[in-house]
Design a protein around this motif. Structure first.
Motif, PDB file in Angstrom:
ATOM      1  N   LEU A  96       0.863  -1.164  -0.165  1.00 49.12           N
ATOM      2  CA  LEU A  96      -0.067  -0.124   0.185  1.00 49.12           C
ATOM      3  C   LEU A  96       0.873   1.168   0.113  1.00 49.12           C
ATOM      4  O   LEU A  96       1.893   1.242   0.826  1.00 49.12           O
ATOM      5  N   TYR A  97       0.459   2.054  -1.004  1.00 47.26           N
ATOM      6  CA  TYR A  97       1.416   3.482  -1.019  1.00 47.26           C
ATOM      7  C   TYR A  97       0.433   4.633  -0.828  1.00 47.26           C
ATOM      8  O   TYR A  97      -0.630   4.825  -1.377  1.00 47.26           O
ATOM      9  N   SER A  98       1.122   5.665  -0.078  1.00 50.34           N
ATOM     10  CA  SER A  98       0.384   6.961  -0.129  1.00 50.34           C
ATOM     11  C   SER A  98       0.912   7.733  -1.577  1.00 50.34           C
ATOM     12  O   SER A  98       2.183   7.512  -1.924  1.00 50.34           O
ATOM     13  N   LEU A  99       0.152   8.568  -2.183  1.00 54.50           N
ATOM     14  CA  LEU A  99       0.662   9.155  -3.577  1.00 54.50           C
ATOM     15  C   LEU A  99       0.581  10.632  -3.574  1.00 54.50           C
ATOM     16  O   LEU A  99      -0.433  11.208  -2.849  1.00 54.50           O
ATOM     17  N   LEU A 100       1.303  11.236  -4.282  1.00 56.05           N
ATOM     18  CA  LEU A 100       1.193  12.633  -4.426  1.00 56.05           C
ATOM     19  C   LEU A 100       0.865  12.657  -6.090  1.00 56.05           C
ATOM     20  O   LEU A 100       1.094  11.904  -6.752  1.00 56.05           O
ATOM     21  N   GLY A 101      -0.241  13.542  -6.367  1.00 54.90           N
ATOM     22  CA  GLY A 101      -0.745  13.626  -7.794  1.00 54.90           C
ATOM     23  C   GLY A 101      -2.618  13.373  -7.804  1.00 54.90           C
ATOM     24  O   GLY A 101      -3.220  13.689  -6.721  1.00 54.90           O
ATOM     25  N   GLN A 102      -3.119  12.899  -8.791  1.00 57.02           N
ATOM     26  CA  GLN A 102      -4.367  12.841  -8.944  1.00 57.02           C
ATOM     27  C   GLN A 102      -4.862  11.542  -7.937  1.00 57.02           C
ATOM     28  O   GLN A 102      -6.187  11.744  -7.742  1.00 57.02           O
ATOM     29  N   TYR A 103      -4.271  10.799  -7.611  1.00 53.92           N
ATOM     30  CA  TYR A 103      -4.669   9.801  -6.619  1.00 53.92           C
ATOM     31  C   TYR A 103      -4.089  10.080  -5.386  1.00 53.92           C
ATOM     32  O   TYR A 103      -2.988  10.315  -5.067  1.00 53.92           O
ATOM     33  N   ASP A 104      -4.722   9.560  -4.188  1.00 51.98           N
ATOM     34  CA  ASP A 104      -4.226   9.531  -2.895  1.00 51.98           C
ATOM     35  C   ASP A 104      -3.421   8.417  -2.607  1.00 51.98           C
ATOM     36  O   ASP A 104      -2.519   8.759  -1.623  1.00 51.98           O
ATOM     37  N   THR A 105      -4.043   7.177  -2.619  1.00 47.49           N
ATOM     38  CA  THR A 105      -3.524   6.175  -2.346  1.00 47.49           C
ATOM     39  C   THR A 105      -3.659   5.016  -3.414  1.00 47.49           C
ATOM     40  O   THR A 105      -4.388   5.235  -4.361  1.00 47.49           O
ATOM     41  N   MET A 106      -2.759   4.109  -3.263  1.00 46.20           N
ATOM     42  CA  MET A 106      -3.016   2.701  -4.046  1.00 46.20           C
ATOM     43  C   MET A 106      -2.664   1.437  -3.285  1.00 46.20           C
ATOM     44  O   MET A 106      -1.569   1.604  -2.587  1.00 46.20           O
ATOM     45  N   CYS A 107      -2.875   0.552  -4.096  1.00 48.07           N
ATOM     46  CA  CYS A 107      -2.396  -0.678  -3.369  1.00 48.07           C
ATOM     47  C   CYS A 107      -2.160  -1.631  -4.496  1.00 48.07           C
ATOM     48  O   CYS A 107      -2.837  -1.716  -5.591  1.00 48.07           O
ATOM     49  N   ILE A 108      -1.156  -2.538  -4.419  1.00 48.47           N
ATOM     50  CA  ILE A 108      -1.165  -3.714  -5.018  1.00 48.47           C
ATOM     51  C   ILE A 108      -1.345  -4.814  -4.445  1.00 48.47           C
ATOM     52  O   ILE A 108      -1.353  -5.280  -3.266  1.00 48.47           O
ATOM     53  N   ALA A 109      -2.488  -5.571  -5.279  1.00 52.81           N
ATOM     54  CA  ALA A 109      -3.108  -6.656  -4.601  1.00 52.81           C
ATOM     55  C   ALA A 109      -3.333  -7.788  -5.158  1.00 52.81           C
ATOM     56  O   ALA A 109      -3.213  -7.818  -6.279  1.00 52.81           O
ATOM     57  N   GLU A 110      -3.802  -8.978  -4.804  1.00 52.65           N
ATOM     58  CA  GLU A 110      -4.167 -10.217  -5.264  1.00 52.65           C
ATOM     59  C   GLU A 110      -5.538 -10.663  -5.035  1.00 52.65           C
ATOM     60  O   GLU A 110      -6.034 -10.476  -3.997  1.00 52.65           O
ATOM     61  N   ALA A 111      -6.398 -11.236  -5.945  1.00 54.76           N
ATOM     62  CA  ALA A 111      -7.406 -11.727  -5.951  1.00 54.76           C
ATOM     63  C   ALA A 111      -7.814 -13.041  -6.599  1.00 54.76           C
ATOM     64  O   ALA A 111      -7.117 -13.054  -7.724  1.00 54.76           O
ATOM     65  N   PRO A 112      -8.659 -13.950  -6.239  1.00 55.90           N
ATOM     66  CA  PRO A 112      -8.861 -15.065  -7.095  1.00 55.90           C
ATOM     67  C   PRO A 112      -9.123 -14.893  -8.673  1.00 55.90           C
ATOM     68  O   PRO A 112      -8.756 -15.417  -9.481  1.00 55.90           O
ATOM     69  N   ASP A 113     -10.173 -13.890  -8.746  1.00 53.02           N
ATOM     70  CA  ASP A 113     -10.395 -13.413 -10.165  1.00 53.02           C
ATOM     71  C   ASP A 113     -11.037 -12.002 -10.320  1.00 53.02           C
ATOM     72  O   ASP A 113     -11.017 -11.426  -9.212  1.00 53.02           O
ATOM     73  N   ASP A 114     -11.487 -11.447 -11.413  1.00 53.99           N
ATOM     74  CA  ASP A 114     -11.937 -10.352 -11.699  1.00 53.99           C
ATOM     75  C   ASP A 114     -13.336 -10.060 -10.885  1.00 53.99           C
ATOM     76  O   ASP A 114     -13.386  -8.875 -10.433  1.00 53.99           O
ATOM     77  N   GLU A 115     -14.157 -11.226 -10.953  1.00 56.08           N
ATOM     78  CA  GLU A 115     -15.218 -10.877 -10.128  1.00 56.08           C
ATOM     79  C   GLU A 115     -15.141 -10.789  -8.614  1.00 56.08           C
ATOM     80  O   GLU A 115     -15.889  -9.959  -7.995  1.00 56.08           O
ATOM     81  N   THR A 116     -14.250 -11.193  -8.036  1.00 51.94           N
ATOM     82  CA  THR A 116     -13.860 -11.049  -6.550  1.00 51.94           C
ATOM     83  C   THR A 116     -13.147  -9.916  -6.625  1.00 51.94           C
ATOM     84  O   THR A 116     -13.728  -9.012  -5.419  1.00 51.94           O
ATOM     85  N   ILE A 117     -12.493  -9.143  -7.249  1.00 48.16           N
ATOM     86  CA  ILE A 117     -11.828  -7.856  -7.142  1.00 48.16           C
ATOM     87  C   ILE A 117     -13.025  -6.989  -7.371  1.00 48.16           C
ATOM     88  O   ILE A 117     -12.848  -5.895  -6.654  1.00 48.16           O
ATOM     89  N   ALA A 118     -13.766  -7.098  -8.328  1.00 48.25           N
ATOM     90  CA  ALA A 118     -14.851  -6.062  -8.528  1.00 48.25           C
ATOM     91  C   ALA A 118     -15.809  -6.049  -6.871  1.00 48.25           C
ATOM     92  O   ALA A 118     -16.278  -4.997  -6.535  1.00 48.25           O
ATOM     93  N   LYS A 119     -16.111  -7.436  -6.225  1.00 46.04           N
ATOM     94  CA  LYS A 119     -16.645  -7.438  -5.291  1.00 46.04           C
ATOM     95  C   LYS A 119     -15.983  -6.562  -4.100  1.00 46.04           C
ATOM     96  O   LYS A 119     -16.608  -5.922  -3.437  1.00 46.04           O
ATOM     97  N   ILE A 120     -14.767  -6.903  -4.058  1.00 43.48           N
ATOM     98  CA  ILE A 120     -13.764  -6.005  -3.184  1.00 43.48           C
ATOM     99  C   ILE A 120     -14.128  -4.711  -3.170  1.00 43.48           C
ATOM    100  O   ILE A 120     -14.247  -4.045  -2.140  1.00 43.48           O
TER     101      ILE A 120
END
Length: 99
Positions: free
Chosen positions: A42-66
């Motif tokens: 997880l990172y805090s950012l400068l610019g148009q976004y405030d934070t971001m994370c690199i994450a893993e999920a089983p599939d696209d449907e799960t990341i959409a739910k998250i």
């Protein structure tokens, strides 16, 4: 497991309650765990976004739910990107080249 980049922007509510951010980070990690995913970084950012994370999920449907579970709390909006590793990218390119 597929990797994703999630970009977050604070809503007005999220900024007004910024002191609660450490608790919200814990909640986000718990949401991932409950859905068989994981926040890798997880990172805090400068610019148009405030934070971001690199994450893993089983599939696209799960990341959409998250993503919906996180945004429904009203503190952030999200933009989620599917990320491919260098190895995965080279494999895709190789398959195109041999087609």
């Amino acid at each position: 497991m597929p990797e994703y980049i999630m970009l977050f922007r604070f809503t007005t509510k999220g900024v007004q309650n910024i002191k609660d951010a450490p608790t919200r980070i814990s909640v986000v990690k718990k949401i991932f765990e409950q859905n068989k995913g994981k926040v890798k970084t997880l990172y805090s950012l400068l610019g148009q976004y405030d934070t971001m994370c690199i994450a893993e999920a089983p599939d696209d449907e799960t990341i959409a739910k998250i993503s919906l579970q996180i945004t429904s709390q009203g503190n952030v909006t999200t933009e989620t990107l599917r990320a491919f590793s260098e190895e995965q990218t080279l494999k895709i390119i190789k398959e195109i080249a041999t087609a």
